[in-house]
Design an enzyme around this catalytic site. Structure first.
Site, PDB file in Angstrom:
ATOM      1  N   GLU A   1       1.712 -13.160  12.636  1.00 59.57           N
ATOM      2  CA  GLU A   1       2.283 -11.963  13.264  1.00 59.57           C
ATOM      3  C   GLU A   1       2.079 -10.780  12.320  1.00 59.57           C
ATOM      4  O   GLU A   1       2.426 -10.845  11.139  1.00 59.57           O
ATOM      5  CB  GLU A   1       3.783 -12.170  13.525  1.00 59.57           C
ATOM      6  CG  GLU A   1       4.082 -13.261  14.545  1.00 59.57           C
ATOM      7  CD  GLU A   1       3.487 -12.972  15.917  1.00 59.57           C
ATOM      8  OE1 GLU A   1       3.380 -11.781  16.293  1.00 59.57           O
ATOM      9  OE2 GLU A   1       3.122 -13.940  16.616  1.00 59.57           O
TER      10      GLU A   1
ATOM     11  N   ARG B   1       2.105  -4.799   6.165  1.00 57.99           N
ATOM     12  CA  ARG B   1       1.375  -3.789   5.412  1.00 57.99           C
ATOM     13  C   ARG B   1       2.210  -2.521   5.379  1.00 57.99           C
ATOM     14  O   ARG B   1       2.520  -1.952   6.433  1.00 57.99           O
ATOM     15  CB  ARG B   1      -0.002  -3.481   6.011  1.00 57.99           C
ATOM     16  CG  ARG B   1      -0.752  -2.464   5.132  1.00 57.99           C
ATOM     17  CD  ARG B   1      -2.175  -2.194   5.539  1.00 57.99           C
ATOM     18  NE  ARG B   1      -2.823  -1.342   4.535  1.00 57.99           N
ATOM     19  CZ  ARG B   1      -4.076  -1.416   4.146  1.00 57.99           C
ATOM     20  NH1 ARG B   1      -4.865  -2.317   4.687  1.00 57.99           N
ATOM     21  NH2 ARG B   1      -4.558  -0.606   3.217  1.00 57.99           N
TER      22      ARG B   1
ATOM     23  N   HIS C   1       2.110   3.227  -9.024  1.00 62.29           N
ATOM     24  CA  HIS C   1       1.889   1.791  -9.302  1.00 62.29           C
ATOM     25  C   HIS C   1       3.036   1.232 -10.134  1.00 62.29           C
ATOM     26  O   HIS C   1       3.493   0.118  -9.916  1.00 62.29           O
ATOM     27  CB  HIS C   1       0.561   1.583 -10.031  1.00 62.29           C
ATOM     28  CG  HIS C   1      -0.636   2.000  -9.226  1.00 62.29           C
ATOM     29  ND1 HIS C   1      -0.756   1.717  -7.884  1.00 62.29           N
ATOM     30  CD2 HIS C   1      -1.767   2.681  -9.566  1.00 62.29           C
ATOM     31  CE1 HIS C   1      -1.905   2.208  -7.438  1.00 62.29           C
ATOM     32  NE2 HIS C   1      -2.537   2.805  -8.431  1.00 62.29           N
TER      33      HIS C   1
ATOM     34  N   ASP D   1       0.838  -1.214   0.000  1.00 66.86           N
ATOM     35  CA  ASP D   1       0.000   0.000   0.000  1.00 66.86           C
ATOM     36  C   ASP D   1       0.864   1.253   0.000  1.00 66.86           C
ATOM     37  O   ASP D   1       1.986   1.242   0.513  1.00 66.86           O
ATOM     38  CB  ASP D   1      -0.930  -0.026   1.231  1.00 66.86           C
ATOM     39  CG  ASP D   1      -2.080   0.964   1.085  1.00 66.86           C
ATOM     40  OD1 ASP D   1      -2.385   1.386  -0.056  1.00 66.86           O
ATOM     41  OD2 ASP D   1      -2.673   1.323   2.123  1.00 66.86           O
TER      42      ASP D   1
ATOM     43  N   SER E   1     -10.980  -7.003  -4.103  1.00 67.45           N
ATOM     44  CA  SER E   1     -12.323  -7.059  -4.687  1.00 67.45           C
ATOM     45  C   SER E   1     -13.035  -5.714  -4.559  1.00 67.45           C
ATOM     46  O   SER E   1     -14.020  -5.465  -5.250  1.00 67.45           O
ATOM     47  CB  SER E   1     -13.143  -8.185  -4.032  1.00 67.45           C
ATOM     48  OG  SER E   1     -12.988  -8.182  -2.625  1.00 67.45           O
ATOM     49  N   GLU E   2     -12.518  -4.827  -3.692  1.00 69.60           N
ATOM     50  CA  GLU E   2     -13.109  -3.485  -3.542  1.00 69.60           C
ATOM     51  C   GLU E   2     -12.397  -2.424  -4.379  1.00 69.60           C
ATOM     52  O   GLU E   2     -12.861  -1.291  -4.485  1.00 69.60           O
ATOM     53  CB  GLU E   2     -13.089  -3.055  -2.067  1.00 69.60           C
ATOM     54  CG  GLU E   2     -14.065  -3.823  -1.188  1.00 69.60           C
ATOM     55  CD  GLU E   2     -13.679  -5.273  -0.992  1.00 69.60           C
ATOM     56  OE1 GLU E   2     -14.497  -6.155  -1.329  1.00 69.60           O
ATOM     57  OE2 GLU E   2     -12.556  -5.551  -0.540  1.00 69.60           O
TER      58      GLU E   2
ATOM     59  N   LEU F   1      10.589 -20.784  -4.740  1.00 69.46           N
ATOM     60  CA  LEU F   1       9.673 -19.874  -4.030  1.00 69.46           C
ATOM     61  C   LEU F   1       8.327 -19.934  -4.744  1.00 69.46           C
ATOM     62  O   LEU F   1       8.285 -19.979  -5.969  1.00 69.46           O
ATOM     63  CB  LEU F   1      10.231 -18.439  -4.101  1.00 69.46           C
ATOM     64  CG  LEU F   1       9.317 -17.297  -3.661  1.00 69.46           C
ATOM     65  CD1 LEU F   1       9.185 -17.264  -2.133  1.00 69.46           C
ATOM     66  CD2 LEU F   1       9.836 -15.930  -4.134  1.00 69.46           C
TER      67      LEU F   1
ATOM     68  N   ARG G   1       0.068   7.639  -2.779  1.00 66.07           N
ATOM     69  CA  ARG G   1       0.638   8.724  -1.968  1.00 66.07           C
ATOM     70  C   ARG G   1       2.096   8.974  -2.330  1.00 66.07           C
ATOM     71  O   ARG G   1       2.553  10.115  -2.344  1.00 66.07           O
ATOM     72  CB  ARG G   1       0.484   8.396  -0.474  1.00 66.07           C
ATOM     73  CG  ARG G   1      -0.912   8.723   0.041  1.00 66.07           C
ATOM     74  CD  ARG G   1      -1.183   8.081   1.363  1.00 66.07           C
ATOM     75  NE  ARG G   1      -1.416   6.649   1.191  1.00 66.07           N
ATOM     76  CZ  ARG G   1      -1.339   5.762   2.173  1.00 66.07           C
ATOM     77  NH1 ARG G   1      -1.018   6.156   3.392  1.00 66.07           N
ATOM     78  NH2 ARG G   1      -1.579   4.491   1.932  1.00 66.07           N
TER      79      ARG G   1
ATOM     80  N   TRP H   1     -12.267  -2.182  -7.464  1.00 67.81           N
ATOM     81  CA  TRP H   1     -13.083  -1.797  -8.631  1.00 67.81           C
ATOM     82  C   TRP H   1     -13.797  -0.470  -8.393  1.00 67.81           C
ATOM     83  O   TRP H   1     -14.283   0.148  -9.329  1.00 67.81           O
ATOM     84  CB  TRP H   1     -14.130  -2.865  -8.943  1.00 67.81           C
ATOM     85  CG  TRP H   1     -13.562  -4.202  -9.313  1.00 67.81           C
ATOM     86  CD1 TRP H   1     -13.500  -5.304  -8.494  1.00 67.81           C
ATOM     87  CD2 TRP H   1     -12.978  -4.598 -10.560  1.00 67.81           C
ATOM     88  NE1 TRP H   1     -12.911  -6.353  -9.157  1.00 67.81           N
ATOM     89  CE2 TRP H   1     -12.585  -5.953 -10.431  1.00 67.81           C
ATOM     90  CE3 TRP H   1     -12.748  -3.948 -11.785  1.00 67.81           C
ATOM     91  CZ2 TRP H   1     -11.975  -6.663 -11.468  1.00 67.81           C
ATOM     92  CZ3 TRP H   1     -12.149  -4.667 -12.815  1.00 67.81           C
ATOM     93  CH2 TRP H   1     -11.763  -6.000 -12.654  1.00 67.81           C
TER      94      TRP H   1
HETATM   95  C1  IPE Z   1      -5.469  -2.751  -0.075  1.00 71.80           C
HETATM   96  O1  IPE Z   1      -5.120  -1.424  -0.290  1.00 71.80           O
HETATM   97  C2  IPE Z   1      -5.478  -3.504  -1.364  1.00 71.80           C
HETATM   98  C3  IPE Z   1      -4.203  -3.633  -2.049  1.00 71.80           C
HETATM   99  C4  IPE Z   1      -3.032  -3.236  -1.647  1.00 71.80           C
HETATM  100  C5  IPE Z   1      -4.273  -4.318  -3.298  1.00 71.80           C
HETATM  101  P1  IPE Z   1      -6.226  -0.277  -0.389  1.00 71.80           P
HETATM  102  O2  IPE Z   1      -5.472   0.991  -0.562  1.00 71.80           O
HETATM  103  O3  IPE Z   1      -7.221  -0.625  -1.432  1.00 71.80           O
HETATM  104  O4  IPE Z   1      -6.914  -0.364   1.040  1.00 71.80           O
HETATM  105  P2  IPE Z   1      -7.887   0.669   1.789  1.00 71.80           P
HETATM  106  O5  IPE Z   1      -8.955   1.059   0.818  1.00 71.80           O
HETATM  107  O6  IPE Z   1      -7.056   1.863   2.174  1.00 71.80           O
HETATM  108  O7  IPE Z   1      -8.379  -0.080   2.981  1.00 71.80           O
HETATM  109  C1  IPE Z   2      -1.708   0.182  -3.321  1.00 74.00           C
HETATM  110  O1  IPE Z   2      -1.463   1.538  -3.381  1.00 74.00           O
HETATM  111  C2  IPE Z   2      -1.936  -0.420  -4.669  1.00 74.00           C
HETATM  112  C3  IPE Z   2      -3.316  -0.850  -4.933  1.00 74.00           C
HETATM  113  C4  IPE Z   2      -4.299  -0.823  -4.096  1.00 74.00           C
HETATM  114  C5  IPE Z   2      -3.583  -1.350  -6.266  1.00 74.00           C
HETATM  115  P1  IPE Z   2      -2.639   2.589  -3.339  1.00 74.00           P
HETATM  116  O2  IPE Z   2      -3.055   2.884  -4.733  1.00 74.00           O
HETATM  117  O3  IPE Z   2      -3.725   2.134  -2.459  1.00 74.00           O
HETATM  118  O4  IPE Z   2      -1.895   3.843  -2.736  1.00 74.00           O
HETATM  119  P2  IPE Z   2      -2.476   4.866  -1.676  1.00 74.00           P
HETATM  120  O5  IPE Z   2      -2.941   4.076  -0.513  1.00 74.00           O
HETATM  121  O6  IPE Z   2      -3.584   5.597  -2.348  1.00 74.00           O
HETATM  122  O7  IPE Z   2      -1.306   5.735  -1.365  1.00 74.00           O
HETATM  123 MG    MG Z   3      -4.119   2.398  -0.498  1.00 75.17          MG
END
Ligand code: IPE
Ligand code: IPE
Ligand code: MG
Length: 248
Positions: free
Chosen positions: A210, A191, A43, A26, A72-73, A137, A30, A75
């Protein structure tokens, strides 16, 4: 199909090096916004981090690395970001699969493929087939994956497989149908990006994992940051319900 210890049914073997690391990658958006770049630039950079983290895991002889690439969210994001991510996924598969194969890495994709276009599904199938016998792996990519989707699809399969057991199902009836039944439950969850939530990742499988959260954004997650996560893991006392005294 191999069957692994369930952390709630018996006590898993604990090693210095986690056998299975599961990661929510994640913070890409940002990372890009901080540089006044479009979110998708983050990305793109994130793919490079994936390449590096795979290397760190190979070096440490981690057996399973599972990466959450698209939930799945996800989208719910703007259409252009979703299509960019799908394109990037396709491109990364095409570009990297030979290298993964050369490095004896097995690639598996978990998640609901029904919303992907046919070309992407074909590319996923071909990549999995090419690397199926590799042993260094197992790299699992969770794409259009949701922990609740996983439990529900497993429940449906369980019921079809043993309808006579209705009302008497136990854990061991369900777990062979979960998307990651080929892997032990994760030892370490990482995370990046500062949020402290699971975001519908591996819900069932994380029961005794953990958890490690870092503010480092995914594109900045380098070897030093990875090693901090491993060190943190090595300082945990994994009790699985027992007392410290029982462990000593
Ligand atoms: C979780 O990240 C999903 C992936 C890294 C693929 P999100 O950025 O979508 O999570 P939320 O919306 O902040 O919970
Ligand atoms: C995680 O990075 C990648 C995916 C969810 C595909 P984000 O795109 O969620 O990045 P932030 O959280 O907006 O910084
Ligand atoms: Mg994110």
């Amino acid at each position: 199909m191999a069957f692994f210890t369930s952390a709630t049914q018996s006590i898993p073997e604990v090693a210095e090096i986690p056998k299975h690391i599961a990661v929510i990658m994640d913070g890409n958006g940002r990372w890009a916004r901080k540089r006044f770049l479009p979110r998708v630039a983050g990305h793109k950079r994130g793919v490079e981090t994936v390449r590096d983290v795979v290397k760190y895991c190979l070096n440490l002889k981690v057996e399973h690395l599972t990466l959450f690439a698209f939930s799945s969210e996800n989208w719910r994001r703007p259409d252009d970001e979703v299509s960019f991510l799908m394109g990037l996924f396709m491109q990364a598969l095409k570009r990297e699969v030979e290298k993964l194969h050369k490095n004896n890495i097995k690639l598996v994709m978990i998640g609901d493929r029904s919303r992907f276009d046919a070309k992407l599904v074909a590319q996923i199938d071909a990549s999995e087939k090419l690397t199926v016998n590799n042993t260094a792996l197992t790299l699992t990519i969770a794409a259009n994956y949701g922990g609740r989707w996983d439990v529900m699809q497993a429940m449906n399969k369980m019921q079809l497989a043993a309808p006579q057991l209705t009302g008497f199902y136990r854990e061991e009836h369900l777990t062979p149908h979960l998307a990651m039944s080929y892997a032990p439950e994760p030892d370490l969850f990482i995370r990046t990006g500062g949020e402290k939530r699971i975001s519908n990742f591996l819900l069932w499988q994380l029961a005794y994992t953990e958890l490690y959260f870092t503010d480092t954004l995914w594109p900045d997650f380098n070897e030093a940051a990875f090693n901090l996560a491993i060190q943190s893991y090595q300082n945990r006392e994994r009790r699985f319900g027992r007392t410290s005294e029982q462990l000593a």
